[in-house]
Design a protein around this motif. Structure first.
Motif, short mmCIF file in Angstrom:
data_model
loop_
_atom_site.label_atom_id
_atom_site.label_comp_id
_atom_site.label_asym_id
_atom_site.label_seq_id
_atom_site.Cartn_x
_atom_site.Cartn_y
_atom_site.Cartn_z
N ALA A 172 39.69 36.53 44.17
CA ALA A 172 38.88 35.35 44.50
C ALA A 172 37.40 35.68 44.46
N TRP A 173 37.02 36.83 45.00
CA TRP A 173 35.62 37.23 44.99
C TRP A 173 35.11 37.43 43.57
N THR A 174 35.91 38.10 42.75
CA THR A 174 35.53 38.32 41.35
C THR A 174 35.38 36.99 40.63
N THR B 286 34.70 34.08 41.95
CA THR B 286 33.51 33.42 42.49
C THR B 286 32.25 33.99 41.85
N GLN B 287 32.17 35.31 41.74
CA GLN B 287 31.00 35.95 41.13
C GLN B 287 30.85 35.55 39.67
N LEU C 273 42.09 38.36 47.73
CA LEU C 273 40.70 38.16 48.10
C LEU C 273 39.76 38.82 47.08
N GLN C 274 40.15 40.00 46.59
CA GLN C 274 39.34 40.65 45.54
C GLN C 274 39.29 39.78 44.29
#
Length: 162
Positions: A152-154, A156-157, A149-150
């Motif tokens: 994926a978040w990175t 996405t950002q 998830l980290q």
């Protein structure tokens, strides 16, 4: 061209150290088997696919923690030297020394290598205490999901402005 008696091109593979580590692993597994039998540990009749996934995910995370995490550097330091930074605050170590020290360094600097040892420990634990092992594996599995998830978040950002 390598000499017929030489294992690799550089001639520095610590084969005797690898043999010691293989013997330790085998003796540990055999010793566990003898001890478990004497204590009446009964092996599970089956290994459900979900438990295989859980053990596999936990093995993955345990091996990454041992081989790449900054916080476990103190375990690797006598056998490895830091050579760089990996992704997501992981570190990259390389083995140091010769013989057994080098072999242990090879083991501790390689998540693929440590995964066999982590899997062995988790499987032995699963045989003796499946509920506890599932709980530990669930925790390590949750860390694995959190890591993804980290990532994926990175991602996405980084790609939000594209």
């Amino acid at each position: 061209m390598t000499d017929a008696g030489q294992y690799d091109d550089r001639g520095d593979a610590p084969l005797a150290g690898y043999a010691v580590l293989a013997a330790v692993f085998t003796a540990g597994a055999g010793g566990y088997g003898v001890l478990a039998r004497r204590r009446g540990v009964r092996l599970p009749q089956e290994l459900p696919p979900w438990d295989v996934v859980l053990l596999g995910t936990a093995t993955y995370k345990a091996s990454r923690l041992l081989a790449r995490d900054k916080i476990t550097s103190f375990l690797r330091a006598p056998f490895t030297r830091r050579t760089g930074e990996g992704e997501a605050s992981e570190v990259v170590d390389e083995p140091r020394g010769d013989g057994l020290r080098r072999a242990v360094g090879d083991l501790l600097s390689c998540p693929f290598c440590t995964s066999a040892w982590a899997a062995g420990a988790l499987v032995c634990s699963y045989a003796a205490a499946p509920r506890l092992t599932r709980l530990v594996c669930g925790g390590l599995g949750a860390l694995t999901v959190a890591d993804w998830l980290q990532y994926a978040w990175t991602w996405t950002q980084q790609n939000a402005g594209s």
